[in-house]
Design a protein around this motif. Structure first.
Motif, mmCIF file in Angstrom:
data_model
loop_
_atom_site.group_PDB
_atom_site.id
_atom_site.type_symbol
_atom_site.label_atom_id
_atom_site.label_comp_id
_atom_site.label_asym_id
_atom_site.label_seq_id
_atom_site.Cartn_x
_atom_site.Cartn_y
_atom_site.Cartn_z
ATOM 1 N N TYR A 121 0.893 -1.289 0.029
ATOM 2 C CA TYR A 121 0.096 -0.149 0.085
ATOM 3 C C TYR A 121 0.810 1.477 -0.050
ATOM 4 O O TYR A 121 0.361 2.268 -0.496
ATOM 5 N N GLY A 122 2.069 1.126 0.659
ATOM 6 C CA GLY A 122 2.991 2.467 0.854
ATOM 7 C C GLY A 122 3.468 2.834 -0.263
ATOM 8 O O GLY A 122 3.969 4.035 -0.665
ATOM 9 N N SER A 123 3.766 1.809 -1.329
ATOM 10 C CA SER A 123 4.486 2.163 -2.559
ATOM 11 C C SER A 123 3.535 2.619 -3.493
ATOM 12 O O SER A 123 4.014 3.145 -4.635
ATOM 13 N N TRP A 124 2.312 2.731 -3.219
ATOM 14 C CA TRP A 124 1.388 3.378 -4.356
ATOM 15 C C TRP A 124 1.267 4.849 -4.127
ATOM 16 O O TRP A 124 1.232 5.330 -2.916
ATOM 17 N N ARG A 125 1.272 5.555 -5.271
ATOM 18 C CA ARG A 125 0.894 6.986 -5.347
ATOM 19 C C ARG A 125 0.039 7.515 -5.980
ATOM 20 O O ARG A 125 -0.738 6.789 -6.440
ATOM 21 N N ARG A 126 -0.399 8.717 -5.912
ATOM 22 C CA ARG A 126 -1.399 9.196 -7.038
ATOM 23 C C ARG A 126 -1.432 8.765 -8.448
ATOM 24 O O ARG A 126 -2.523 8.530 -9.103
ATOM 25 N N ASP A 127 -0.323 8.563 -8.751
ATOM 26 C CA ASP A 127 -0.101 8.399 -10.172
ATOM 27 C C ASP A 127 0.316 6.882 -10.585
ATOM 28 O O ASP A 127 0.514 6.442 -11.574
#
Length: 309
Positions: A18-24
């Motif tokens: 989850y922490g690796s995901w960004r808005r883009d």
């Protein structure tokens, strides 16, 4: 006794994704990352099959019966998750229940919003019936969004006047897309991943602007007593740390009050769909073994697992 260090290790693995995901971060990348979190091992056979145009897989542990079918609907908030991410769990369930599992790759949002996933599941049900499976030989099972989808499927079948499956097994069921349960408050500090804003965002992604989160086929918890009364025996398992704890407990309670056979097990110290970590958590192994016995008893299959770790 709960091995808290191991539980925290599992949580760290999930949070790293989850922490690796960004808005883009693309949806495709999220799906790939999620699949890689759950590598499949073991000796279950995998047979791809297309069921009324819906990609599926037969997952069969050695010795499992081919005349029984556990239709499995994976979780992932209707956006991620796949037959790959849940292959190990389906294989474990096949071994525990002594029956083949039919994993369903239903369409996901945002490309395909409600009711696409429900339509796919109903199509698979019709395919099984057309291929000689009797309702008494079929179980529905699922986790999280997939567990809610399993309940929606049974409500839809009932609306159509069709026979229902023999039994259902639901893990960390997401039954209320309005996120109105009290556990969103009482378990907010204990749940390391799922909070109300995230749940509501996933619901919007699934339903789209025109979707009604209070409709029983979207949120099965909203079903009337008359709709719940005819449901088959159901086993709910949920972690005591989950913000969606109320979704399982409230549905099981409403179903019992309506006259259905529903049991809810809240596992102390456990997290969302803890059964996906059988290699690490002995509670996961115990829960799957218990579920296998429950399914086998109602399907007339022979369970292959004891409830000891």
């Amino acid at each position: 006794m709960i091995d808290h260090a191991t539980v925290e290790s599992v949580i760290a693995r999930v949070k790293a994704v989850y922490g690796s995901w960004r808005r883009d971060t693309s949806v495709a990348q999220m799906r790939t990352d999620w699949d890689q979190l759950f590598p499949a091992t073991g000796d279950a056979s995998v047979e791809p099959v297309e069921c009324a145009g819906v990609p599926c897989q037969w997952i069969a542990a050695p010795g499992s019966r081919a005349d029984k079918a556990i239709v499995y609907l994976h979780g992932g908030g209707f956006q991620v998750g796949s037959l790959a991410s849940h292959r190990e769990l389906m294989a474990e369930l096949s071994a525990a229940a002594g029956a083949r599992v039919l994993g369903v790759a239903y369409r996901l949002a945002p490309e395909h919003r409600y009711p696409a996933a429900l339509d796919d599941t109903l199509a698979v049900w019709d395919w099984l019936r057309a291929h000689g499976f009797r309702p008494r030989d079929i179980a529905l099972a699922g986790d999280s969004a997939g567990a809610g989808l399993a309940l929606s499927t049974m409500l839809a079948l009932q609306d159509k006047g069709q026979e229902l499956p023999a039994v259902a097994f639901l893990m960390s069921a997401w039954t209320d897309l309005t996120a109105s349960g009290e556990s969103y408050e009482t378990r907010a500090a204990d749940d390391p991943i799922h909070q109300r804003p995230m749940i509501l965002a996933m619901a919007r992604n699934y339903l789209g602007r025109a979707g009604d989160a209070s409709h029983p086929l979207a949120s099965p918890l909203m079903a009337s007593p008359a709709q719940l009364r005819g449901l088959p025996p159901m086993l709910f398992q949920v972690g005591d740390r989950e913000t969606v704890l109320s979704d399982s407990e409230a549905f099981a309670r409403k179903a019992r009050e309506a006259g259905a056979n529903a049991r809810c097990e809240a596992w102390p110290g456990m997290i969302h769909v803890f059964q996906q970590f059988p290699a690490e958590l002995h509670e996961a192994r115990q829960a799957i073994a218990s579920a296998g016995q429950f399914l086998a008893a109602h399907l007339g299959a022979a369970s292959n697992r004891k409830t000891s770790p």
